[in-house]
Write a protein that holds these residues in place. Sequence first.
Motif: not given
Length: 211
Positions: A3-4, A99-101, A148, A151, A153, A157-158, A207, A211
Amino acid sequence: MLKALIFDCDGVMFDSRETNRAYHDHLLAAFGLPRMDEEELEYVHIHNVWESVAYIFRNSAVPVEKVHEFRLRDDYRPFFRYMKMEPDLRPFLTMAHRYFKLAIATNRTNTMEMILEDFDLSGFFDKVMTAENSRHPKPSPEPLLEICETFGCQIDEALYIGDSAIDEECARACAMPFAAFRNSRLAARYYINSFMEISTLPPVAAVMATV
């Protein structure tokens, strides 16, 4: 699912070695002291400004408080001319932001915001952690943990992208996946040499494919 993406600044987003040389030599010259040697340059390149000032003035009679008073009055922007932004940084951020933070975890202090503004990068990042706004800067994992938390997450996930032993230690302390940028000496899950190469890493590519 990833996610990040979290980035170090110096040595990753920018080649700033000569910036650090020029700036810290400037501080020494302001107090009549000689330039740094290569070992001192290696130190200041990866440590925060408080640690760096204490280190390069360690053998002088100059109080470090006086140095900090001087640097806070001084203008850092003239040293931007020594900074070399990675050529594929902006194209990668433009793509990855969909797509990501995106975040930064750096040991810079008040200069980080200036750099993002002057290089027109501020809009890409959702969170910026520095040695100034973190109670415990790198190598403490606190900057990564706070990112994290912001966000929403989990650690796995980072992905943290860094280039130094301090970055490696920071990621290892919280078990965050780590990608070493142009430094094969580090213990990392991934090794990359450019920003666009990040998009080929399995968790990143997965990802972007869905997405």
